[in-house]
Design an enzyme around this catalytic site. Structure first.
Site, PDB file in Angstrom:
ATOM      1  N   GLY A   1       0.817  -1.210   0.000  1.00  0.00           N
ATOM      2  CA  GLY A   1       0.000   0.000   0.000  1.00  0.00           C
ATOM      3  C   GLY A   1       0.848   1.255   0.000  1.00  0.00           C
ATOM      4  O   GLY A   1       2.085   1.202  -0.032  1.00  0.00           O
TER       5      GLY A   1
ATOM      6  N   PHE B   1       1.410   3.472   2.390  1.00  0.00           N
ATOM      7  CA  PHE B   1       2.292   3.532   3.547  1.00  0.00           C
ATOM      8  C   PHE B   1       3.424   2.527   3.413  1.00  0.00           C
ATOM      9  O   PHE B   1       4.588   2.833   3.694  1.00  0.00           O
ATOM     10  CB  PHE B   1       1.521   3.271   4.844  1.00  0.00           C
ATOM     11  CG  PHE B   1       2.417   3.178   6.048  1.00  0.00           C
ATOM     12  CD1 PHE B   1       2.776   4.315   6.748  1.00  0.00           C
ATOM     13  CD2 PHE B   1       2.922   1.948   6.458  1.00  0.00           C
ATOM     14  CE1 PHE B   1       3.643   4.227   7.838  1.00  0.00           C
ATOM     15  CE2 PHE B   1       3.786   1.856   7.544  1.00  0.00           C
ATOM     16  CZ  PHE B   1       4.141   3.007   8.234  1.00  0.00           C
TER      17      PHE B   1
ATOM     18  N   LEU C   1      -0.115  -8.858  -8.133  1.00  0.00           N
ATOM     19  CA  LEU C   1       0.231  -7.825  -9.109  1.00  0.00           C
ATOM     20  C   LEU C   1       0.938  -6.650  -8.437  1.00  0.00           C
ATOM     21  O   LEU C   1       1.956  -6.157  -8.932  1.00  0.00           O
ATOM     22  CB  LEU C   1      -1.019  -7.338  -9.845  1.00  0.00           C
ATOM     23  CG  LEU C   1      -0.787  -6.185 -10.844  1.00  0.00           C
ATOM     24  CD1 LEU C   1       0.223  -6.609 -11.918  1.00  0.00           C
ATOM     25  CD2 LEU C   1      -2.105  -5.739 -11.470  1.00  0.00           C
ATOM     26  N   LYS C   2       0.416  -6.220  -7.307  1.00  0.00           N
ATOM     27  CA  LYS C   2       1.060  -5.111  -6.589  1.00  0.00           C
ATOM     28  C   LYS C   2       2.447  -5.506  -6.104  1.00  0.00           C
ATOM     29  O   LYS C   2       3.368  -4.685  -6.095  1.00  0.00           O
ATOM     30  CB  LYS C   2       0.186  -4.667  -5.418  1.00  0.00           C
ATOM     31  CG  LYS C   2      -1.091  -3.950  -5.840  1.00  0.00           C
ATOM     32  CD  LYS C   2      -1.940  -3.570  -4.638  1.00  0.00           C
ATOM     33  CE  LYS C   2      -3.240  -2.929  -5.070  1.00  0.00           C
ATOM     34  NZ  LYS C   2      -4.138  -2.655  -3.914  1.00  0.00           N
TER      35      LYS C   2
ATOM     36  N   LYS D   1     -10.669   7.701  12.475  1.00  0.00           N
ATOM     37  CA  LYS D   1     -12.052   7.209  12.464  1.00  0.00           C
ATOM     38  C   LYS D   1     -12.325   6.200  13.585  1.00  0.00           C
ATOM     39  O   LYS D   1     -13.477   5.837  13.832  1.00  0.00           O
ATOM     40  CB  LYS D   1     -12.378   6.625  11.100  1.00  0.00           C
ATOM     41  CG  LYS D   1     -12.381   7.671   9.998  1.00  0.00           C
ATOM     42  CD  LYS D   1     -12.470   7.060   8.613  1.00  0.00           C
ATOM     43  CE  LYS D   1     -12.455   8.155   7.554  1.00  0.00           C
ATOM     44  NZ  LYS D   1     -11.206   8.969   7.555  1.00  0.00           N
TER      45      LYS D   1
ATOM     46  N   TYR E   1     -16.101   0.890   9.424  1.00  0.00           N
ATOM     47  CA  TYR E   1     -14.634   0.892   9.337  1.00  0.00           C
ATOM     48  C   TYR E   1     -14.011   1.402  10.627  1.00  0.00           C
ATOM     49  O   TYR E   1     -13.108   0.773  11.196  1.00  0.00           O
ATOM     50  CB  TYR E   1     -14.180   1.740   8.150  1.00  0.00           C
ATOM     51  CG  TYR E   1     -12.703   2.050   8.174  1.00  0.00           C
ATOM     52  CD1 TYR E   1     -11.754   1.036   8.123  1.00  0.00           C
ATOM     53  CD2 TYR E   1     -12.255   3.366   8.237  1.00  0.00           C
ATOM     54  CE1 TYR E   1     -10.397   1.316   8.155  1.00  0.00           C
ATOM     55  CE2 TYR E   1     -10.898   3.659   8.274  1.00  0.00           C
ATOM     56  CZ  TYR E   1      -9.973   2.630   8.225  1.00  0.00           C
ATOM     57  OH  TYR E   1      -8.635   2.917   8.267  1.00  0.00           O
TER      58      TYR E   1
ATOM     59  N   LYS F   1     -11.589  -0.621  13.417  1.00  0.00           N
ATOM     60  CA  LYS F   1     -10.251  -0.165  13.793  1.00  0.00           C
ATOM     61  C   LYS F   1     -10.163   0.114  15.294  1.00  0.00           C
ATOM     62  O   LYS F   1      -9.113  -0.102  15.903  1.00  0.00           O
ATOM     63  CB  LYS F   1      -9.862   1.065  12.979  1.00  0.00           C
ATOM     64  CG  LYS F   1      -9.641   0.783  11.500  1.00  0.00           C
ATOM     65  CD  LYS F   1      -8.575  -0.290  11.259  1.00  0.00           C
ATOM     66  CE  LYS F   1      -7.172   0.210  11.543  1.00  0.00           C
ATOM     67  NZ  LYS F   1      -6.142  -0.815  11.225  1.00  0.00           N
TER      68      LYS F   1
ATOM     69  N   ASN G   1      -5.895  11.677   7.876  1.00  0.00           N
ATOM     70  CA  ASN G   1      -5.781  11.369   6.456  1.00  0.00           C
ATOM     71  C   ASN G   1      -4.349  11.573   5.966  1.00  0.00           C
ATOM     72  O   ASN G   1      -3.749  12.610   6.210  1.00  0.00           O
ATOM     73  CB  ASN G   1      -6.721  12.268   5.644  1.00  0.00           C
ATOM     74  CG  ASN G   1      -8.172  11.937   5.877  1.00  0.00           C
ATOM     75  OD1 ASN G   1      -8.493  10.861   6.368  1.00  0.00           O
ATOM     76  ND2 ASN G   1      -9.047  12.849   5.543  1.00  0.00           N
TER      77      ASN G   1
END
Length: 336
Positions: A14, A16, A42-43, A131, A139, A143, A171
């Protein structure tokens, strides 16, 4: 700190994860092993073009899902440090597919905790989100649950030399699915949709997030939720910075979305300390007291009733500030 160590990062492909890997390879050339654990082949292939195993002898790409505890245990063999960044984080998708989010964000967190306890891991830092404070969407609730699991893991470590901590921030500027790249993409249409004119958000750069995780790996006691002191922005100011000539229709708040984000609630204030660059929300029960933590970290308790949210934050980014940050961190071609 990390030289001669073996590190695993979940969700390593990702935004980060890439920034973390890049920083670690630059700062710790003598790292023993750096394992990128994620479920998207793929990533991993694409990331391996930037960080090939032929050039970086310690890097490894390990396909796996945090939902699969057996695969986690295999990946954690010989690992000293774990950074947990894997999550399903899109708010609308989580509202529509709640249990899929729970399986990754909650059950996956517990799988990782169990596997770390049964391995020779010494430090674990889990990434959280604003959040998770007073959550109103699925979500955020997952978390918050994940945060509680990592904090409580310190209660069952026994005599193991392992610490579990959490970093919670707002964010990330330029991360996939966030407002700034969305506005940059939509600018060509001449329309930048605004959910609510009053909406604010915290802002942190990817590098600041990486630096905070590295700081916590070295300094965290275990059991605390670390929160950075970062600025806020108004979404309308982001629109002005990106596309001042664009129309800005008001489309309404999406399901599960807040007008202002919180990172520390008034209820958290009674066990929160100010340690300079960060706040630390300490566990309500644990092996140390607030006074001990403050004495060691040079901190002080926040006032009762203290809260930290993006709407009442003392530091707001201006339109010129935002434009410069976007040029520096998101839009290197300086097209704005």
């Amino acid at each position: 700190m990390l030289n001669d160590k073996s590190i695993l990062i979940t969700g390593g492909t990702g935004s980060f994860g890439k920034a973390f890997v890049r920083t670690v390879l630059q700062r710790y050339p003598d790292i023993k092993r750096l394992v990128i654990f994620s479920r998207d082949e793929l990533k991993q292939f694409e990331m391996a073009q930037e960080f090939p195993e032929s050039k970086y002898k310690g890097i490894r790409y390990f396909i796996g899902d945090v939902r699969d505890e057996a695969r986690l245990r295999r990946a954690l063999e010989g690992i000293d440090v774990v950074v947990h960044a894997a999550a399903l984080k899109q708010v609308p998708a989580a509202e529509y597919n709640p249990f899929e989010c729970i399986k990754t964000n909650v059950l996956g967190a517990q799988n990782l905790i169990e596997a770390c306890l049964d391995s020779n891991v010494h430090r674990v830092v889990a990434l959280s989100t604003d959040k998770a404070a007073a959550p109103i969407n699925l979500y955020g609730a997952t978390k918050l649950c994940s945060d509680k699991l990592f904090v409580a893991a310190n209660n069952i470590k026994g005599h193991r030399d392992i610490r579990f901590s959490v970093v919670r921030y707002g964010n990330v500027m330029g991360s996939r699915g966030s407002v700034i790249p969305f506005f940059l993409e939509r600018r060509a249409t001449g329309v930048l949709p605004i959910t609510d004119e009053a909406m604010t958000r915290f802002n942190i750069s990817l590098q600041e997030g990486v630096d905070m995780v590295l700081w916590s790996l070295e300094h965290a006691w275990g059991g605390e939720v670390l929160v950075p002191k970062i600025p806020s922005y108004r979404v309308v100011d982001v629109a002005e910075a990106v596309g001042p000539e664009c129309e800005r229709p008001i489309i309404g708040v999406r399901p599960g979305e807040k007008i202002h984000e919180e990172m520390i609630t008034a209820s958290d204030s009674f066990n929160t300390v100010d340690i300079g660059k960060y706040y630390a929300i300490l566990p309500m029960s644990g092996a140390y007291t607030l006074q001990q933590y403050c004495a060691d970290m040079g901190g002080k308790a926040v006032p009762p009733g203290f809260s930290y949210d993006s709407g009442t934050n003392e530091h707001f980014l201006s339109v010129p500030d935002l434009r410069q940050l976007i040029k520096d961190h998101v839009d290197p071609n300086h097209s704005i």
